[in-house]
Scaffold this motif. Structure first.
Motif: not given
Lengths: 276, 271
Positions: A62, A86, A89, A96, A102, A118, A120, B49-50, B143-150, B154-155
């Protein structure tokens, strides 16, 4: 079984070398070296303010550290480009402390988000996969609930389901038992052990709960004031003669060293005069 | 050194000025980076692809645009009536009351419609963006978004920016129509001017350029509101109080930025 002899044959999953982290002029982590091997549960322990949560944030990529390197699954995350990070990940899961679900999405949607981003896969497959993971954490009935409707233990389990939905090789878990009653936290410990045994994940848990740490850990790392005091098996940690570790293990308060100059400086808010 | 600056009030003032300047430049740079990254995701996301999610953008458009429509209509109608009252009152001195049509047409399309829409959207949606992202920041959801790779940009930022860029000109155009209608209604009541005639004369008075000026401004305001709202959201620390502070700050900063940008733009576009 000696942990050291065993480690020689295993593949390292996390390799941290000379990690150095500072905020402003304050060193938060210094000379941190750590190796975590495939299929083990490593518990990072330490008191409040020891730097363990910060350490975890850097392990997750992070932030970028001032110095040192962090290799996850053989890739140095301090030097990866954003696209490579990416890709990496998808192989890493994180649960957490507060769940970090969310709030605008249902539990099911939360668990499906990594799949949506990630893969399709078609909607139906994603639904089935997310339900599989919800079954693992015993939350199948809560798929359509919103995070605000869940209890503390359910939030943690939902967060865990989201963390493992991509079948990561590496799972991070921040304070699994914080804020939970002993029964629920014992259930979570069981769940963590089961994940290692059935899905062969490498798991890093940050906690300050002794009981939980001793129950799940293959090895324990002690962090104190930004440095690693020791890393070893549960037996080795118990046998350690380091006073700080013994204080933490036996819930003894720390003996404070008093420095009169420092004390005066704190009270008056200015540097003591050089002549004094 | 530290003792020196503490003792000397001028040095202290200079130090504070310096820190403030550095912080302001830093913040400006952050906004620019946020804009660049959002535009990058809008333009190139699909290729990596994002892509920016269509469904999120539509939701955002509903919230920013469609739900704001009734209040935009009421406010711009009121502005139109107000301009008519003032215009007729002022022009009476010259006996040129009927010229009010031109005044209303130009001031509504060039100035009042984009401005009133921007202030309204800043209050409604800019603050909501700051509050939502701020709450997510506190709950570690970012942080969770970033860890998931989002990418959080963008989101969260890109759909909002896209929605604002589409809906702000649309709302501004509605405000143009409603403002002119307000003027027409009052003129009909006060001067007995036929509404059909009023609209015909409005059409004669207006160039495409006048309407375009308002629409271009609304695009700039859209960017300002989104960036200030989201940047303040991401900067939240310190619990619920922090979210409240960020929300207030985003509204005040947005409106300030809008009015100043409006002044600058008007100067350039009117030359």
């Amino acid at each position: 079984m000696s942990a050291a002899a065993d480690n020689a044959e295993r593949t390292p999953v996390i390799e941290v070398e000379d990690l150095h982290v500072r905020y402003g002029s304050r060193d938060i982590l210094r000379d941190v070296n750590l190796t975590v091997y495939q299929g083990e549960i490593l518990v990072i322990m330490g008191g409040s303010g020891s730097g363990k949560s910060t350490f975890l944030r850097y392990l997750l990529g992070l932030h970028r550290p001032v110095g040192g390197s962090i290799k996850l699954l053989g890739r140095d995350i301090t030097r990866l480009k954003s696209q490579e990070l990416y890709e990496l990940r998808r192989k890493i899961g994180m649960s957490f402390q507060g769940g970090a679900l969310f709030n605008s999405m249902s539990v099911g949607e939360n668990v499906r988000l990594p799949l949506r981003e990630h893969t399709r896969l078609d909607e139906n497959t994603m639904r089935i996969m997310s339900r599989l993971k919800l079954e693992v954490v015993d939350l199948a009935h809560a798929e359509d609930l919103m995070p605000a409707q869940l209890s503390g233990g359910m939030v943690k389990r939902a967060a865990l389901a989201r963390a493992i939905v991509m079948d990561p090789r590496l799972l991070f878990f921040d304070e699994p038992s914080a804020g939970l009653d002993p029964v629920v936290s014992a259930e979570l410990d069981e769940l963590i052990l089961r994940l290692r045994d059935t899905m062969h994940m490498t798991i890093v848990v940050v906690t300050h709960e002794l009981d939980s740490a001793f129950k799940i850990a293959d090895r324990i790392t002690f962090l104190d004031r930004g440095r690693i005091l020791m890393t070893g098996s549960v037996a080795e940690v118990r046998a350690s003669d380091d006073p700080r570790i013994q204080n933490l293990l036996n819930r003894r308060p720390e003996a404070r060293v008093r420095d009169p100059d420092e004390y005066l400086r704190r009270l008056t808010g200015r540097e003591p005069r050089p002549s004094a | 050194m530290a003792a020196d600056t503490q003792a000397n009030p001028i040095a202290r003032w200079v130090e504070r000025l310096g820190r403030g300047t550095v912080r302001a430049v830093e913040e400006l740079g952050y906004h620019a980076a946020l804009l660049a990254e959002s535009l990058y995701w809008i333009a190139w996301g699909a290729r990596r692809r994002q892509s920016v999610r269509f469904a999120d953008t539509v939701l955002e458009m509903m919230e920013v645009g469609i739900r704001a429509l009734p209040i935009v209509a009421v406010l711009s109608l009121a502005i139109g009536v107000m301009l008519a009252i003032q215009g007729i009152h002022t022009l009476k001195t010259f006996g040129a009351e009927s010229q009010v049509v031109v005044g209303i047409a130009l001031s509504v399309t060039r100035e009042f419609a984009p401005l009133i829409v921007a202030i309204l959207v800043a209050g409604r949606s800019g603050s909501a963006l700051a509050a939502r992202i701020g709450t997510m920041q506190i709950g570690q959801e970012i942080d969770a978004l970033r860890v998931i790779g989002v990418s959080p940009v963008r989101f969260l930022v890109a759909p909002a920016l896209l929605a604002m860029l589409i809906m702000m000109p649309a709302l501004t155009f509605c405000a143009d129509v409603m403002g002119i209608m307000g003027g027409a209604l009052y003129s009909a009541a006060d001067l007995g001017l036929d509404i059909g005639t009023y609209l015909d004369r409005t059409r004669d008075a207006l160039d495409v350029e006048d309407v375009m000026q308002g629409l271009v401004k609304s695009l700039v305001f859209a960017v300002l509101i989104t960036l200030i709202g989201t940047a303040n959201g991401f900067a939240v620390s310190g619990g619920a109080q922090g979210v409240g502070r960020a929300t207030t700050r985003s509204v005040v900063l947005s409106i300030t930025a809008i009015v100043i940008a409006d002044m600058i733009f008007t100067w350039f576009l009117s030359r």
